[in-house]
Scaffold this active site. Structure first.
Site, mmCIF file in Angstrom:
data_model
loop_
_atom_site.group_PDB
_atom_site.id
_atom_site.type_symbol
_atom_site.label_atom_id
_atom_site.label_comp_id
_atom_site.label_asym_id
_atom_site.label_seq_id
_atom_site.Cartn_x
_atom_site.Cartn_y
_atom_site.Cartn_z
ATOM 1 N N LYS A 105 -7.107 25.083 19.384
ATOM 2 C CA LYS A 105 -6.479 26.415 19.043
ATOM 3 C C LYS A 105 -5.388 26.706 19.962
ATOM 4 O O LYS A 105 -5.659 26.842 21.117
ATOM 5 C CB LYS A 105 -7.345 27.444 18.612
ATOM 6 C CG LYS A 105 -7.940 27.471 17.582
ATOM 7 C CD LYS A 105 -7.047 28.102 16.446
ATOM 8 C CE LYS A 105 -7.364 27.818 15.008
ATOM 9 N NZ LYS A 105 -6.272 27.721 14.073
ATOM 10 N N GLU A 149 -8.059 15.772 16.634
ATOM 11 C CA GLU A 149 -9.196 16.742 16.784
ATOM 12 C C GLU A 149 -10.610 16.025 16.475
ATOM 13 O O GLU A 149 -10.896 15.714 15.225
ATOM 14 C CB GLU A 149 -9.149 17.957 15.994
ATOM 15 C CG GLU A 149 -9.947 19.139 16.316
ATOM 16 C CD GLU A 149 -9.577 20.402 15.649
ATOM 17 O OE1 GLU A 149 -10.352 21.569 16.007
ATOM 18 O OE2 GLU A 149 -8.494 20.697 15.049
#
Length: 433
Positions: A250, A232
């Site tokens: 997410k 990420e």
């Protein structure tokens, strides 16, 4: 050396960055920012022997004034602990890790995975010092060793709390959401253990080599170290075009050995209304955070709900971009956005209070590891898929966490299973199985 010193650069033939990092693992302050060579991971960086180090407070009143010091303007790697950013919401808590770690590296190697070249960089107060630093970095290429994958360096991988405690925490957050207290919170589980005598954190990095992510990292300063296999991106900042980009994750599904079932899980994630809503909440949060430092009207979501596949999980990823105002640099950008929205929740301040009610301090996990280059370009990762290590009495102990974003329709058992999927690669790297 200062931020305005001399720089010498040389191009050299390709060497494997992990092999070069293995040759430096016994030096002071070894660093390896090891990417997977994919679209987001073109560059890897290896260095050792920093000439400036800061470990401690970030700055007064929640500021990052240390990053405004010219001594930390280039060739700098830093780690900002999650708890520093959460403190305005949580108040003082036990200190389990320094707020800010910074190290400046006069000698550094940058590995271009696309063009298969190595850029040697030496920095110094004058041309002679820069040349000497470049000579030192070039010598590291000759010291590379091809490491074998070691056996698991730990036997123990012990949960700090029971699965039932996590299920209860998720249920509590769902109730709080139903009561209108917040919309989403990322709740984590933690595991601890110790490495065998003679083992060290770099062994864990070697065991993750076949599962490389875009923002993999090994860094040791004194008796502290981290190993990260993060996919990420928190932030990139390009001063030349003033461009900021963030890519919050997410939404998660585990991988499956059956290719058809694996493809079905990815497709399910792509179309999941729950996961898309969860992702969109964080996109909106990051847009709001970036608006504090962005030129008016420049913040935009440039990609939504893209499925990215990794060795153990599929993730749902979106991209938000902006143009920074003229006065904004790395310190201002981090002050406006830290900690990352994807690992806190919405509203961020209330989510961090709820998290603190269910978790001990997180330390470096879900903080950020960042690299500032000579031109001021910054890349900062989110420290998920990350283990932290502290050494006492010659032995290393580790702590690692995995979390899940809890929303109104979260099922506690499914969120528990998601944390198991996320921790799998680190669990196997540390303790086998």
């Amino acid at each position: 050396m200062t931020g305005a010193g001399a720089v010498e650069r040389r191009d050299r033939p390709w060497r494997d960055p992990m092999a070069v990092a293995a040759g430096l693992r016994r030096l002071d302050g070894p660093l390896a920012l090891l990417s997977d060579g994919g679209a987001l991971g073109r560059w890897s960086f290896v260095a050792a022997e920093p000439d400036r180090v800061h470990v401690g407070a970030a700055g007064p009143d929640g500021s990052l004034d240390r990053l405004r010091n010219p001594d930390f303007a280039a060739g700098v790697v830093g780690l900002l602990a999650y708890d520093f950013g959460a403190r305005p919401a949580t108040g003082p808590r036990e200190a389990v890790w320094p707020d800010l770690m910074l190290a400046r590296y006069p000698a550094m190697l940058a590995f271009d995975h696309r063009d298969r070249r190595v850029r040697v960089t030496g920095r110094g107060g004058d041309a002679d010092a820069a040349r000497a630093a470049a000579d030192r970095a070039e010598a590291w290429l000759a010291a590379a060793v091809d490491p074998a994958c070691p056996p698991p360096p730990a036997d123990d991988f012990i949960a700090e709390a029971s699965p039932d405690a996590y299920l209860a925490a998720v249920a509590d957050v769902v109730d709080r959401i139903a009561a209108g207290e917040l919309f989403q919170a990322n709740i984590a589980r933690a595991w601890t253990g110790g490495l065998h005598a003679g083992a060290d954190p770099f062994d864990v990095m070697l065991r993750l080599a076949e599962r490389a992510a875009a923002y993999g990292a090994f860094w040791r300063l004194g008796d502290r170290a981290i190993v990260s296999n993060s996919p990420e991106l928190f932030l990139t900042f390009d001063p030349a075009g003033r461009r900021i980009e963030t890519r919050p994750i997410k939404g998660t599904r585990p991988r499956h050995a059956d290719p058809r079932r694996d493809a079905a899980l990815a497709a399910e994630l792509r179309t999941s209304a729950k996961d898309r809503a969860e992702n969109l909440m964080i996109v909106d949060l990051m847009r709001n955070d970036l608006s504090r430092v962005a030129a008016p009207g420049s913040v935009a979501a440039t990609a939504l709900f893209e499925v990215e596949t990794y060795p153990t999980v599929h993730h749902l990823v979106s991209t938000v971009a902006a143009v920074a105002r003229p006065e904004v640099g790395a310190a201002e950008l981090l002050e406006a956005t830290f900690p990352p929205g994807s690992i806190t929740g919405a509203p961020k301040h209330q989510a961090m209070k709820v998290i603190a009610g269910h978790e001990p301090p997180r330390g470096p996990w879900c903080g950020s590891l960042f690299h500032i280059e000579d031109d001021g370009r910054m890349t900062a990762s989110v420290l998920i898929r990350t283990a932290s290590f502290q050494r006492a009495g010659g032995l290393w102990r580790f702590r690692t966490l995995a979390g899940a974003g809890i929303v109104a329709d979260s099922d506690p058992a499914a969120e528990l299973a998601e944390t198991d999927a996320k921790i799998r690669a680190l669990r196997e790297a540390l303790a086998g199985g």
